[in-house]
Motif scaffolding. Structure first.
Motif, PDB file in Angstrom:
ATOM      1  N   LEU A   1       0.827  -1.212   0.000  1.00  0.00           N
ATOM      2  CA  LEU A   1       0.000   0.000   0.000  1.00  0.00           C
ATOM      3  C   LEU A   1       0.859   1.259   0.000  1.00  0.00           C
ATOM      4  O   LEU A   1       0.602   2.203  -0.746  1.00  0.00           O
ATOM      5  N   PHE A   2       1.888   1.267   0.826  1.00  0.00           N
ATOM      6  CA  PHE A   2       2.733   2.468   0.912  1.00  0.00           C
ATOM      7  C   PHE A   2       3.539   2.666  -0.378  1.00  0.00           C
ATOM      8  O   PHE A   2       3.753   3.780  -0.821  1.00  0.00           O
TER       9      PHE A   2
ATOM     10  N   VAL B   1       0.258   2.574  -3.715  1.00  0.00           N
ATOM     11  CA  VAL B   1      -0.823   3.577  -3.618  1.00  0.00           C
ATOM     12  C   VAL B   1      -0.286   4.915  -3.111  1.00  0.00           C
ATOM     13  O   VAL B   1      -0.592   5.976  -3.664  1.00  0.00           O
ATOM     14  N   ALA B   2       0.545   4.859  -2.072  1.00  0.00           N
ATOM     15  CA  ALA B   2       1.067   6.111  -1.524  1.00  0.00           C
ATOM     16  C   ALA B   2       2.273   6.619  -2.301  1.00  0.00           C
ATOM     17  O   ALA B   2       2.755   7.721  -2.025  1.00  0.00           O
TER      18      ALA B   2
ATOM     19  N   ARG C   1       5.442   5.931  -2.259  1.00  0.00           N
ATOM     20  CA  ARG C   1       6.685   6.208  -1.533  1.00  0.00           C
ATOM     21  C   ARG C   1       7.812   5.402  -2.164  1.00  0.00           C
ATOM     22  O   ARG C   1       7.569   4.393  -2.816  1.00  0.00           O
TER      23      ARG C   1
END
Lengths: 515, 180
Positions: free
Chosen positions: B132-133, B136-137, B139
């Motif tokens: 997710l990080f 989607v995020a 990073r």
């Protein structure tokens, strides 16, 4: 012992360091989630529900009630400083609150909102204490009355919860369908379990509401790439004497409006705050200031909103009937903790019931104390990039769903419910009636079948008592009235009302879309 | 980035029939799906038994619910053909990146469901959080790794240690000894 003596006992239970800490924790968590645009009390409560599972009944409900208030006020902060209502009931606050913020008076708007919320909450609580004897009336209910009551609740919730009565009723029906899954309580026959052991006990409400409100909200929030606008900075927060003078009557009127509208199933938060807004504008000596930063336009709606959030619990506590999606989630929390909300709560667990009521007052005090000095802190939370917050929130929801019963099955239920909720949003089917009818389904079926068993199949039993007759006739009348209203609305579609326009803005969650 | 104004927000409502729009097609499809499920419930309810001697059987309530839902979904389907509304077609359809994020999120949740009882809670959670990080995020991978480890450790501390919630541990003995 009268209600106020018992309330005093409730305060003695609540005012322990541990419970106060829990109420504080709930308020903080609720506000943190509440400032996420789109995350209203229903989504926030469902997201944070799993952390209460191991706390015990009293502590769990104290935390949840605090989360409820915290998330509601979190929505107010974004409404004032970002022009983004956290939920539809905060839409009215954007009208004047944001204008005040742009004039450098955002702190005063938040302060008056906090004070109004506190007063509204206290008035709601006093009404709550006075309404507790109603639970004795409910003890006299027989199966026909209970069935009629559930039908009445569904009719009002469906009518008030959506723009289309047909879609709202379909939503309610979907909840009833979910409620069919599991073992039949009379014959023990499994129904709609498809041979799955996990389905024999029916589906757990918690992962369903986490999915319907939380996951679907998350998916909606990332479906289009956008940036979060910077919130307006808060400088001074203390209102002037003139602010106080102009807010006194709107707060008083908002308390009363919110209290009585909260008793209606459907808890129409947006309608309540707009009713208060319209009343204040009509009674104001300077109506031309409304929409340009009139403090009355913040004081009235915010007070009504919080008064409603307390009085909305009265039907749940006295009749066992939730009046909104948030109350359905609260009911789920009661059930998880072995409590059955309703008239018997006050006879079987009076200590818990009164402690919860007392905790609502304590939660309001904590919110008032937290709101004013920490407004800047909550807003700073919004500076974290949203995709990162999304990752954190989804990850936390995975844990939450898993820990409900230590089973990956509930994570799957949450995901499926989230996808269904996301799809239903796209075709404008409201989600609140689903949560309500999942909760009401067992009571509705049990009372229907028991009544028909008593009468040996004669449906006339539902019209033998005046109360059930009134409720059933009222249900039909309400559905017919809402249907007629829907037809009239669709014929006037070319002329949207102010509420339509504002709700449209709320639904679009502007922080993720540049204006 | 969507910069199109909402017609309702600007007050420029157009009373166009929604027929032919994606919204219409989606509404019609959902109405038909619900009607089909409702009919299935009625038919299955009949099989459970409508009446049992002197009392309603287990199929009585499902038949009532299924019957009403069949009626309502039929009305909705008919309404879809005649509805006039102020909806811009496709105004609420995800853009490409949004759709990818949603699909990836669904995949992450499915991966968690599959992995959690196989490799333990903490590791599967950390893997999913990393996904997710990172995706989607958006990073950097090492930032996502650090964030995932911190989040997993915090969640483990909160639920397992503070709240005493039992969580499945890894089948790898060394990791299991550490309680992860």
């Amino acid at each position: 012992m009268n209600g106020f003596d018992q309330l005093l006992g409730g305060f003695l239970t609540v005012l322990t360091p541990e419970n106060l800490l829990l109420a504080l924790l709930g308020c903080v968590l609720g506000m943190l989630v509440g400032v996420l645009p789109g995350f209203g009390p229903a989504a926030a409560t469902s997201l944070l529900l799993p952390i209460t599972f191991t706390l015990g009944p009293t502590a769990a409900i104290i935390v949840l009630a605090a989360i409820l208030y915290g998330s509601a006020y979190g929505g107010t902060i974004t409404a004032v400083l970002l022009n983004v209502p956290g939920e539809t009931s905060s839409v009215a606050t954007t009208l004047d609150g944001y204008k005040m913020a742009r004039q450098g008076r955002g702190g005063q708007a938040l302060a008056i909102a906090a004070i109004g919320s506190f007063v509204g909450g206290v008035v709601g609580l006093l009404g709550f204490v006075l309404a507790v004897p109603l639970s004795n009336l409910a003890l006299a209910f027989q199966p026909p009355e209970f069935f009629a009551l559930t039908i009445f609740g569904v009719a009002l919730v469906a009518g008030l919860g959506g723009k289309s009565i047909v879609k709202a009723l379909i939503s309610g029906g979907l909840g009833l369908i979910v409620g069919l899954i599991g073992i039949d309580f009379i014959t023990g026959a499994p129904r709609f379990t498809f041979g799955q052991v996990e389905l024999l006990d029916g589906l757990n409400l918690v992962p369903i509401v986490m999915g319907l409100f939380g996951i679907s909200e998350l998916f909606t929030s990332i479906e289009r790439h956008a940036t979060t606008p910077a919130p307006i900075t808060v400088t001074s927060i203390w209102p002037t004497r003139d602010d106080f003078r102009r807010s006194v009557l709107p707060i008083a009127r908002g308390s009363v409006i919110g209290f009585f509208m909260g008793l209606l199933p459907g808890s129409p938060g947006a309608a309540t705050s707009f009713t208060s807004y319209v009343v204040e504008r009509r009674l104001s000596k300077h109506p031309e200031e409304f929409g340009k930063g009139a403090i009355e336009g913040v004081a009235g709606p915010e007070t009504a909103n919080n008064s409603l959030s307390i009085s909305g619990m009265i039907p749940l506590f006295t009749l066992g009937i939730p009046t909104s999606a948030t109350m359905a989630i609260m009911m789920g929390a009661f059930t998880v903790n072995g409590l059955i909300p309703g008239p018997l709560l006050f006879t079987q667990h009076p200590d818990v019931a009164w402690a919860i009521i007392a905790s609502m007052f304590v939660g309001n005090v904590i919110l008032l104390v937290l709101n004013l000095p920490l407004a800047r802190v909550w807003v700073a939370f919004l500076r974290i990039p949203y995709p990162l917050l999304y990752g954190f929130v989804l990850a936390i929801m995975l844990v939450g769903a898993y820990t409900i019963e230590g089973s990956a099955f509930n994570v799957a239920v949450m995901l499926v419910a989230g996808l269904i909720g996301y799809g239903l949003r796209k075709v404008d089917i409201p989600l609140a009636p689903i949560a309500l009818t999942i909760v009401l389904a067992p009571l509705m079926e049990q009372s229907l079948r028991t009544a028909l068993t008593i009468s040996r199949g004669d449906p006339g039993i539902f019209f033998h008592s005046p109360l059930s007759t009134i409720l059933l006739v009222g249900s039909v009348t309400a559905i017919a009235a809402f249907a007629i209203r829907g037809v009239l609305r669709s014929r006037c579609a070319s002329a949207p009302s102010a509420v339509d326009v504002l709700e449209a803005r709320a639904e679009r969650k502007l922080p993720w879309h540049e204006e | 980035m969507s910069t199109e104004p909402d017609p309702r927000a600007t007050g420029s409502f157009a009373t166009i029939p929604v027929r032919g729009t994606t919204y219409f097609r989606a509404s019609a499809a959902v109405a038909v799906l619900i009607a089909t499920i409702s009919v299935y419930i009625v038919v299955t309810g009949v099989g459970y038994g409508i009446w049992d001697g002197t009392r309603p059987g287990p199929g009585f309530f499902p038949i009532c619910v299924g019957g009403v839902m069949t009626l309502l979904s039929t009305i909705w389907a008919v309404q879809s053909f005649t509805e006039r509304g102020a909806r811009e077609d496709d105004s609420s359809i995800p853009d490409r990146r949004g759709a990818l994020h949603i699909l990836f999120s669904v995949g992450i949740v499915v991966a968690f469901i599959v992995l959690v009882d196989v490799i333990g809670f903490v590791i599967s959670f950390a893997v999913c959080a990393f996904g997710l990080f990172w995706f989607v995020a958006a990073r950097r991978w090492w930032v996502a790794v650090v964030l995932a480890i911190i989040t997993a450790a915090a969640v483990n501390a909160l639920f397992r240690l503070a709240l005493n919630v039992p969580l499945p541990v890894s089948p790898i003995p060394l990791l299991a000894e550490w309680g992860i």
